[in-house]
Motif scaffolding. Sequence first.
Motif, PDB file in Angstrom:
ATOM      1  N   ASN A  12      12.580 -16.493  -0.678  1.00  0.00           N
ATOM      2  CA  ASN A  12      13.248 -15.618  -1.647  1.00  0.00           C
ATOM      3  C   ASN A  12      13.277 -14.150  -1.213  1.00  0.00           C
ATOM      4  N   TRP A  13      12.643 -13.849  -0.075  1.00  0.00           N
ATOM      5  CA  TRP A  13      12.705 -12.465   0.442  1.00  0.00           C
ATOM      6  C   TRP A  13      12.421 -12.523   1.949  1.00  0.00           C
ATOM      7  N   VAL A  14      13.289 -11.901   2.725  1.00  0.00           N
ATOM      8  CA  VAL A  14      13.085 -11.815   4.181  1.00  0.00           C
ATOM      9  C   VAL A  14      13.520 -10.428   4.617  1.00  0.00           C
ATOM     10  N   GLY A  15      12.635  -9.707   5.266  1.00  0.00           N
ATOM     11  CA  GLY A  15      13.062  -8.387   5.719  1.00  0.00           C
ATOM     12  C   GLY A  15      11.992  -7.625   6.466  1.00  0.00           C
ATOM     13  N   PHE A  16      12.257  -6.338   6.600  1.00  0.00           N
ATOM     14  CA  PHE A  16      11.440  -5.488   7.457  1.00  0.00           C
ATOM     15  C   PHE A  16      10.917  -4.278   6.686  1.00  0.00           C
ATOM     16  N   TYR A  17       9.699  -3.901   7.017  1.00  0.00           N
ATOM     17  CA  TYR A  17       9.181  -2.578   6.670  1.00  0.00           C
ATOM     18  C   TYR A  17       8.955  -1.855   7.993  1.00  0.00           C
ATOM     19  N   LEU A  18       9.383  -0.607   8.062  1.00  0.00           N
ATOM     20  CA  LEU A  18       9.332   0.152   9.308  1.00  0.00           C
ATOM     21  C   LEU A  18       8.366   1.313   9.182  1.00  0.00           C
ATOM     22  N   THR A  19       7.647   1.614  10.263  1.00  0.00           N
ATOM     23  CA  THR A  19       6.679   2.716  10.260  1.00  0.00           C
ATOM     24  C   THR A  19       7.466   4.022  10.410  1.00  0.00           C
ATOM     25  N   ARG A  20       7.813   4.618   9.269  1.00  0.00           N
ATOM     26  CA  ARG A  20       8.648   5.818   9.280  1.00  0.00           C
ATOM     27  C   ARG A  20       7.827   7.067   8.999  1.00  0.00           C
ATOM     28  N   ALA A  21       6.564   6.900   8.662  1.00  0.00           N
ATOM     29  CA  ALA A  21       5.646   8.015   8.422  1.00  0.00           C
ATOM     30  C   ALA A  21       4.287   7.533   8.933  1.00  0.00           C
ATOM     31  N   PRO A  22       3.357   8.440   9.242  1.00  0.00           N
ATOM     32  CA  PRO A  22       2.076   7.999   9.803  1.00  0.00           C
ATOM     33  C   PRO A  22       1.385   6.960   8.912  1.00  0.00           C
ATOM     34  N   GLU A  23       1.053   5.826   9.514  1.00  0.00           N
ATOM     35  CA  GLU A  23       0.302   4.775   8.801  1.00  0.00           C
ATOM     36  C   GLU A  23       0.981   4.367   7.493  1.00  0.00           C
ATOM     37  N   THR A  24       2.295   4.482   7.424  1.00  0.00           N
ATOM     38  CA  THR A  24       3.035   4.116   6.212  1.00  0.00           C
ATOM     39  C   THR A  24       4.253   3.282   6.577  1.00  0.00           C
ATOM     40  N   VAL A  71      15.236  -6.351  -5.075  1.00  0.00           N
ATOM     41  CA  VAL A  71      14.735  -4.983  -4.919  1.00  0.00           C
ATOM     42  C   VAL A  71      13.223  -5.035  -4.668  1.00  0.00           C
ATOM     43  N   ALA A  72      12.747  -4.230  -3.686  1.00  0.00           N
ATOM     44  CA  ALA A  72      11.342  -4.340  -3.271  1.00  0.00           C
ATOM     45  C   ALA A  72      10.657  -2.977  -3.283  1.00  0.00           C
ATOM     46  N   CYS A  73       9.334  -3.016  -3.108  1.00  0.00           N
ATOM     47  CA  CYS A  73       8.541  -1.777  -3.026  1.00  0.00           C
ATOM     48  C   CYS A  73       9.054  -0.933  -1.862  1.00  0.00           C
ATOM     49  N   LEU A  74       9.053   0.379  -2.042  1.00  0.00           N
ATOM     50  CA  LEU A  74       9.617   1.271  -1.032  1.00  0.00           C
ATOM     51  C   LEU A  74       8.640   1.593   0.082  1.00  0.00           C
ATOM     52  N   ARG A  75       7.391   1.886  -0.274  1.00  0.00           N
ATOM     53  CA  ARG A  75       6.399   2.320   0.730  1.00  0.00           C
ATOM     54  C   ARG A  75       5.105   1.540   0.563  1.00  0.00           C
ATOM     55  N   ILE A  76       4.519   1.152   1.690  1.00  0.00           N
ATOM     56  CA  ILE A  76       3.232   0.436   1.694  1.00  0.00           C
ATOM     57  C   ILE A  76       2.348   1.088   2.757  1.00  0.00           C
ATOM     58  N   ASP A  77       1.188   1.551   2.365  1.00  0.00           N
ATOM     59  CA  ASP A  77       0.259   2.145   3.334  1.00  0.00           C
ATOM     60  C   ASP A  77      -0.367   1.069   4.216  1.00  0.00           C
ATOM     61  N   PHE A  78      -0.616   1.395   5.477  1.00  0.00           N
ATOM     62  CA  PHE A  78      -1.364   0.492   6.346  1.00  0.00           C
ATOM     63  C   PHE A  78      -2.669   0.144   5.622  1.00  0.00           C
ATOM     64  N   GLY A  79      -3.027  -1.137   5.662  1.00  0.00           N
ATOM     65  CA  GLY A  79      -4.260  -1.595   5.024  1.00  0.00           C
ATOM     66  C   GLY A  79      -4.057  -2.113   3.612  1.00  0.00           C
ATOM     67  N   LYS A  80      -2.879  -1.849   3.003  1.00  0.00           N
ATOM     68  CA  LYS A  80      -2.620  -2.289   1.623  1.00  0.00           C
ATOM     69  C   LYS A  80      -1.737  -3.535   1.620  1.00  0.00           C
ATOM     70  N   ALA A 105      -1.309  -6.745   7.793  1.00  0.00           N
ATOM     71  CA  ALA A 105      -0.746  -7.154   9.090  1.00  0.00           C
ATOM     72  C   ALA A 105      -0.610  -5.945  10.017  1.00  0.00           C
ATOM     73  N   ALA A 106      -0.177  -4.807   9.440  1.00  0.00           N
ATOM     74  CA  ALA A 106      -0.003  -3.590  10.255  1.00  0.00           C
ATOM     75  C   ALA A 106      -1.349  -3.057  10.732  1.00  0.00           C
ATOM     76  N   ALA A 107      -2.345  -3.046   9.854  1.00  0.00           N
ATOM     77  CA  ALA A 107      -3.655  -2.473  10.212  1.00  0.00           C
ATOM     78  C   ALA A 107      -4.408  -3.379  11.183  1.00  0.00           C
ATOM     79  N   GLN A 108      -4.318  -4.693  10.965  1.00  0.00           N
ATOM     80  CA  GLN A 108      -5.078  -5.631  11.811  1.00  0.00           C
ATOM     81  C   GLN A 108      -4.300  -6.098  13.026  1.00  0.00           C
ATOM     82  N   ARG A 109      -2.988  -5.824  13.045  1.00  0.00           N
ATOM     83  CA  ARG A 109      -2.118  -6.210  14.164  1.00  0.00           C
ATOM     84  C   ARG A 109      -2.127  -7.716  14.396  1.00  0.00           C
ATOM     85  N   THR A 110      -2.245  -8.479  13.311  1.00  0.00           N
ATOM     86  CA  THR A 110      -2.194  -9.936  13.429  1.00  0.00           C
ATOM     87  C   THR A 110      -1.277 -10.491  12.346  1.00  0.00           C
TER      88      THR A 110
END
Length: 159
Positions: free
Chosen positions: A42-54, A64-73, A79-84
């Motif tokens: 029901n959702w497929v897409g990308f979040y891009l690192t456009r600000a430090p650790e964000t 419609v989805a959340c706009l910003r997600i901090d690394f670690g949240k 996935a971004a913080a652990q790189r897995t």
Amino acid sequence: MADTDYSLLIAQAEAITSGETDLIANLSNLSALVYDTLEDVNWVGFYLTRAPETLVLGPFQGKVACLRIDFGKGVCGTAAAQRTTQRVHDVHDFPGHIACDSASNSEVVVPLIVNDEVVGVFDLDSPTVGRFSEQDADGLSKLGRFIETLNWSGFGNVQ
Ligand code: SME
């Protein structure tokens, strides 16, 4: 539900991106390709690192989805913080899961790493608990490795 042929999906991903260097155009069509190809998502897409650790919302298919997600949240930030790659059987059991679409019950998130930098994540949600098998996570991670070969110049610190 039929198993996804990830070799075919990756060949199709290569075919639809081979003539274009614009990253946003390519990620847009890739989200459409994967959303159309995989069953029960029901959702497929990308979040891009456009600000430090964000992570900032990028091209996607779904609600419609959340706009910003901090690394670690949430699953994406983990996935971004652990790189897995994160494969979550039931998102309600994942501490800190961020509910964008209340229909989502399981999730896979693949980190995208270019020049040793997390440039974004590839996120897939399903309304079905346990939708994603290990084989799906493996195939989607392989697709992620291909997506990393696209033209990421200008994103993060990629020259
Ligand atoms: N559920 C994700 C947020 C993004 S949406 O699923 C599109 C998370 O916990 O990171």
